[in-house]
Design a protein around this motif. Structure first.
Motif, PDB file in Angstrom:
ATOM      1  N   ASN A  67      -3.045   1.932  -3.452  1.00 48.09           N
ATOM      2  CA  ASN A  67      -3.649   0.910  -2.596  1.00 48.09           C
ATOM      3  C   ASN A  67      -3.778   1.391  -1.157  1.00 48.09           C
ATOM      4  O   ASN A  67      -2.869   2.018  -0.619  1.00 48.09           O
ATOM      5  N   THR A  68      -4.893   1.052  -0.542  1.00 49.32           N
ATOM      6  CA  THR A  68      -4.982   1.128   0.914  1.00 49.32           C
ATOM      7  C   THR A  68      -4.450  -0.184   1.490  1.00 49.32           C
ATOM      8  O   THR A  68      -4.267  -1.168   0.762  1.00 49.32           O
ATOM      9  N   SER A  69      -4.229  -0.220   2.791  1.00 48.13           N
ATOM     10  CA  SER A  69      -3.779  -1.460   3.417  1.00 48.13           C
ATOM     11  C   SER A  69      -4.808  -2.571   3.213  1.00 48.13           C
ATOM     12  O   SER A  69      -4.445  -3.723   2.934  1.00 48.13           O
ATOM     13  N   ASP A 119       1.012   3.248   2.196  1.00 49.35           N
ATOM     14  CA  ASP A 119       1.489   3.463   3.565  1.00 49.35           C
ATOM     15  C   ASP A 119       2.579   2.475   3.968  1.00 49.35           C
ATOM     16  O   ASP A 119       3.005   2.463   5.120  1.00 49.35           O
ATOM     17  N   LYS A 136      -6.926  -2.893   0.767  1.00 47.94           N
ATOM     18  CA  LYS A 136      -6.914  -3.333  -0.628  1.00 47.94           C
ATOM     19  C   LYS A 136      -5.733  -4.260  -0.891  1.00 47.94           C
ATOM     20  O   LYS A 136      -5.859  -5.270  -1.599  1.00 47.94           O
ATOM     21  N   SER A 180       0.833  -1.189   0.000  1.00 45.89           N
ATOM     22  CA  SER A 180       0.000   0.000   0.000  1.00 45.89           C
ATOM     23  C   SER A 180       0.871   1.242   0.000  1.00 45.89           C
ATOM     24  O   SER A 180       2.084   1.179   0.215  1.00 45.89           O
TER      25      SER A 180
END
Length: 493
Positions: free
Chosen positions: A258-260, A203, A262, A201
């Protein structure tokens, strides 16, 4: 918060303090009532959470253990800082405040918080016994202690690369130990499975891959001087490696967006073979994978080694919460006595993980929860904490991890793997909030991370990194580095 607003708060406090000097009548809500046994009622401001703090079993446990009745109020979920500013400007009294880093720094430098040196010396033997020497640095400004530091669960790592172990066995692949070996494993998976080998992601840019190149923490000691990771020459080598993965289709092309959640979805749905996973997400990730692929297995990849042949892992031990006593409080001595009593050894363990035989048990020197009683009575215990026994709490805290065998297995495996390498603590972990660092952190972090993602994706040439670094310095990096080093020189041996 604009600078002018904080100047206004300073003025409000100047007037409030002057008024306090001429009027001995407590302000409304000052906690001037009593419990009938000599202890006054106290008030505490907490951070937001989804429960009623005055009805939770922990509130009654604290009253029974300390003899102090405490009324709790929470900051709101949205616009918490603005609400805090309004409370301060309106002279709303609290005897204790549980503050975040930025909140603490602004109130301390505005003159809103009581220096605690004398109070701790007179009434805080348990506080002094519970808090380690280095932790006091984080709450000390110009020689004055303005809060009790709440540091959390000690040295631990949160994330590590994991892989579809069933695929590794199917393809006769061994765990990679270096970035070069990781590259070869990812190539083999892509060729055999025709999927994106490594997802992640926006993050999760850094972590164990970056650490193998020497990019460990936000702040790094290089020959006795603090360098931010943006300044590290190793950053360019790390970016070159990640861009190579990206350009060859070995790294998820959607990583920058991407998020975590996802990224975990791609891994659990069989569309990716590897991900950097946080242990606290392990239960949901493993459950989703096994639901989709009952025979699937997850393997943990040991932390990669760098050119020196060693694995290094960066950790940050920064103070999580700052437990302060406002100047406006009429009950400062009782407030510090309450905080001190909560850190008395036999009381602290009870408030943290309950009674042995009722809420927890000890097996082989380790603390395990007794369910469901532990959850029924102690789910929200951490919200009430006002400092921890830094010597004992890391062991107590693991009872919470052991509520779930899957979480426990990942947590313990990550810690065991990290212990085999070189754990490097961010030297700024113990720093007090530093003006330039605090005010620029959010902006500089976003600028760096957004730009790093562009370099990884090839949207910008790495040849321009020095130009970017000049921009980063000009937008607050230079003053942050300067003030960080000014502080660092005061503690360097």
């Amino acid at each position: 918060m604009k600078k002018g607003s904080w100047l206004a708060i300073v003025l409000v406090f100047a007037l409030a303090l002057a008024a306090c000097g001429n009027n001995s009548t407590p302000a409304p809500g000052s906690g001037s009532g009593g419990d009938g046994e000599g202890n006054p009622n106290l008030t505490m401001l907490m951070q937001y959470s989804l429960f009623d703090p005055n009805a939770d079993p922990v509130a009654k446990n604290i009253e029974d253990a300390t003899g102090y009745k405490v009324t709790y109020e929470m900051l709101p979920a949205e616009s918490a800082d603005e609400k805090l500013n309004l409370m301060v400007a309106n002279k709303q009294n609290f005897d204790i405040m549980k503050l975040g880093s930025a909140q603490f720094y602004k109130l301390a430098t505005a003159g809103a918080l009581e220096p605690l040196n004398d109070l701790i010396e007179s009434h805080g033997p348990n506080i002094k016994a519970a808090i380690k020497e280095d932790s006091w640095e984080s709450v000390t400004i110009d020689g004055k202690i303005y809060a009790i530091p709440e540091t959390g669960s000690g040295i631990s790592v949160g994330e590590e690369l994991v892989v579809r172990q069933d695929w590794m066995e199917e393809l006769s692949l061994k765990n990679p130990t270096t970035p070069d070996e990781l590259y070869e494993v990812l190539k083999a998976i892509k060729k055999a499975k025709n999927i994106v080998p490594l997802t992640g992601s926006k993050d999760s840019i850094y972590g164990d891959i970056a650490a193998a190149f020497g990019v460990l923490n936000d702040w790094n000691d290089v020959d006795g001087k603090l360098l931010h990771k943006a300044e590290l020459p190793q950053m360019k080598e790390f970016l070159a490696y990640m861009n190579k993965l990206y350009s060859e289709g070995l790294l998820d092309s959607e990583m920058p967006i991407n998020t975590s959640a996802k990224a975990i979805e791609k891994f659990s749905s069989g569309n990716a073979a590897m991900i950097k996973l946080a242990w606290w997400s392990a239960s949901s990730a493993e459950a989703a994978l096994v639901k989709n692929f009952p025979e699937a297995k997850i393997g943990i990849i040991p932390y990669l080694v760098g050119k020196d042949g060693k694995s290094s892992i960066g950790v940050n031990l920064a103070t999580t919460w700052f437990i302060a006593i406002p100047k406006i409080s009429k009950q400062k001595e009782h407030a510090i006595k309450l905080l001190d009593t909560k850190l008395k050894k036999d009381i602290f363990i009870k408030l943290a993980i309950g009674e042995e035989g009722v809420h927890h048990e000890v097996k082989d020197g380790k603390y395990y929860p007794i369910l469901p009683k532990f959850n029924d009575d102690l789910t929200n215990a951490s919200s009430y904490m006002t400092g921890v026994n830094e010597y004992d709490y890391p062991a107590y805290w693991q009872a919470r991890v052991r509520k779930d065998p899957v979480l426990q297995s990942y947590y313990e495996a990550f810690q065991e793997n990290a212990a085999k390498g070189n754990i490097v603590v961010d030297p700024m972990s113990i720093a007090p909030p530093i003006d330039a660092v605090s005010k620029n952190k959010q902006k500089l972090t976003k600028l760096l991370d957004d730009t790093v993602l562009m370099y990884i994706a090839g949207a910008q040439s790495r040849d321009n990194y020095d130009t970017f670094l000049s921009q980063w310095m000009a937008e607050g990096g230079a003053e942050s580095v300067k003030e960080a080093n000014e502080w660092y020189q005061t503690i360097s041996k």
